[in-house]
Design an enzyme around this catalytic site. Structure first.
Site, PDB file in Angstrom:
ATOM      1  N   ALA A 136       0.840  -1.197   0.000  1.00  0.00           N
ATOM      2  CA  ALA A 136       0.000   0.000   0.000  1.00  0.00           C
ATOM      3  C   ALA A 136       0.877   1.249   0.000  1.00  0.00           C
ATOM      4  CB  ALA A 136      -0.909   0.001   1.230  1.00  0.00           C
ATOM      5  N   THR A 137       0.454   2.245  -0.746  1.00  0.00           N
ATOM      6  CA  THR A 137       1.199   3.504  -0.810  1.00  0.00           C
ATOM      7  C   THR A 137       1.425   4.125   0.567  1.00  0.00           C
ATOM      8  OG1 THR A 137       0.407   3.883  -3.053  1.00  0.00           O
ATOM      9  CG2 THR A 137       1.269   5.803  -1.863  1.00  0.00           C
TER      10      THR A 137
ATOM     11  N   MET B 180       4.449   2.575   2.095  1.00  0.00           N
ATOM     12  CA  MET B 180       5.696   3.040   1.484  1.00  0.00           C
ATOM     13  C   MET B 180       6.057   4.425   2.029  1.00  0.00           C
ATOM     14  SD  MET B 180       6.638   3.899  -2.504  1.00  0.00           S
ATOM     15  CE  MET B 180       5.677   5.417  -2.481  1.00  0.00           C
TER      16      MET B 180
ATOM     17  N   MET C  60       9.416   5.840   4.112  1.00  0.00           N
ATOM     18  CA  MET C  60      10.171   7.048   3.746  1.00  0.00           C
ATOM     19  C   MET C  60      10.259   8.017   4.918  1.00  0.00           C
ATOM     20  SD  MET C  60       8.568   7.706  -0.015  1.00  0.00           S
ATOM     21  CE  MET C  60       9.244   6.971  -1.496  1.00  0.00           C
ATOM     22  N   GLU C  61       9.152   8.198   5.655  1.00  0.00           N
ATOM     23  CA  GLU C  61       9.159   9.086   6.820  1.00  0.00           C
ATOM     24  C   GLU C  61      10.110   8.558   7.890  1.00  0.00           C
ATOM     25  OE1 GLU C  61       4.954   9.539   7.863  1.00  0.00           O
ATOM     26  OE2 GLU C  61       5.137  11.593   7.112  1.00  0.00           O
TER      27      GLU C  61
ATOM     28  N   GLY D 119       6.043  14.955  10.511  1.00  0.00           N
ATOM     29  CA  GLY D 119       5.868  15.202   9.086  1.00  0.00           C
ATOM     30  C   GLY D 119       4.944  16.374   8.830  1.00  0.00           C
TER      31      GLY D 119
ATOM     32  N   HIS E 234       4.407   6.714  -6.310  1.00  0.00           N
ATOM     33  CA  HIS E 234       4.546   5.272  -6.125  1.00  0.00           C
ATOM     34  C   HIS E 234       4.688   4.697  -7.525  1.00  0.00           C
ATOM     35  CE1 HIS E 234       3.131   1.671  -3.495  1.00  0.00           C
ATOM     36  NE2 HIS E 234       4.151   1.346  -4.265  1.00  0.00           N
TER      37      HIS E 234
ATOM     38  N   ARG F 213       9.869  17.706   7.386  1.00  0.00           N
ATOM     39  CA  ARG F 213       9.565  17.439   8.779  1.00  0.00           C
ATOM     40  C   ARG F 213       9.900  18.688   9.583  1.00  0.00           C
ATOM     41  NH1 ARG F 213       8.049  12.434   9.164  1.00  0.00           N
ATOM     42  NH2 ARG F 213       8.154  12.204  11.414  1.00  0.00           N
TER      43      ARG F 213
END
Length: 141
Positions: free
Chosen positions: A35-36, A39, A43-44, A63, A70, A114
């Site tokens: 699921a996006t 992903m 990344m976070e 964030g 994606h 962030r």
């Protein structure tokens, strides 16, 4: 916060499990692929890992912006590795270029920002917001 150097990098790896799939998180008719939002979470976490060593006790980063593509699907059992590189620091705002890959190819790329926060001050603001709200606290203290 200590000075965060441009170019600081972080990584985060995740083995794709059934609970990470789009057909569990989003729409049950989708094929069993990553699921996006999962992903993006990777990344976070890579971005957090890039700056974790520069934070003072009681500080964290939250964030504030995500703009990613994606690019291709990833299946259960594959390892997703996300990377983040600091590209700018303006006061408490930190910008990153992020990407994610599985064992075969790049699966995502984009930018992320962030903000450095003092966790106790953030909690005070949240407590005040809850006090103004008609919604009771989800978890008792």
């Amino acid at each position: 916060m200590k000075v965060v150097p441009i170019g600081a990098t972080g990584r985060f790896a995740l083995v794709v499990r059934p609970e990470h799939l789009a057909n569990r998180v989003k729409d049950s008719i989708l094929p069993p692929v990553l699921a996006t939002p999962v992903m993006i979470m990777a990344m976070e976490n890579a971005a957090l890992n890039a700056v974790r060593g520069y934070l003072e006790p009681g500080e964290s980063v939250v964030g504030t912006l995500v703009n990613v593509q994606h690019l291709t699907a990833t299946t259960v059992g594959q390892t997703v590795t996300a990377t983040a590189e600091v590209t700018a620091v303006e006061g408490r705002r930190i910008a990153f270029v992020v990407s994610a890959s599985d064992e075969v190819e790049k699966i995502g790329k984009g930018i992320h920002e962030r903000m450095v926060v003092e966790v106790s001050r953030l909690q005070q603001r949240l407590d005040a917001k809850i006090a103004r709200s008609a919604v009771p606290r989800a978890t008792p203290r």
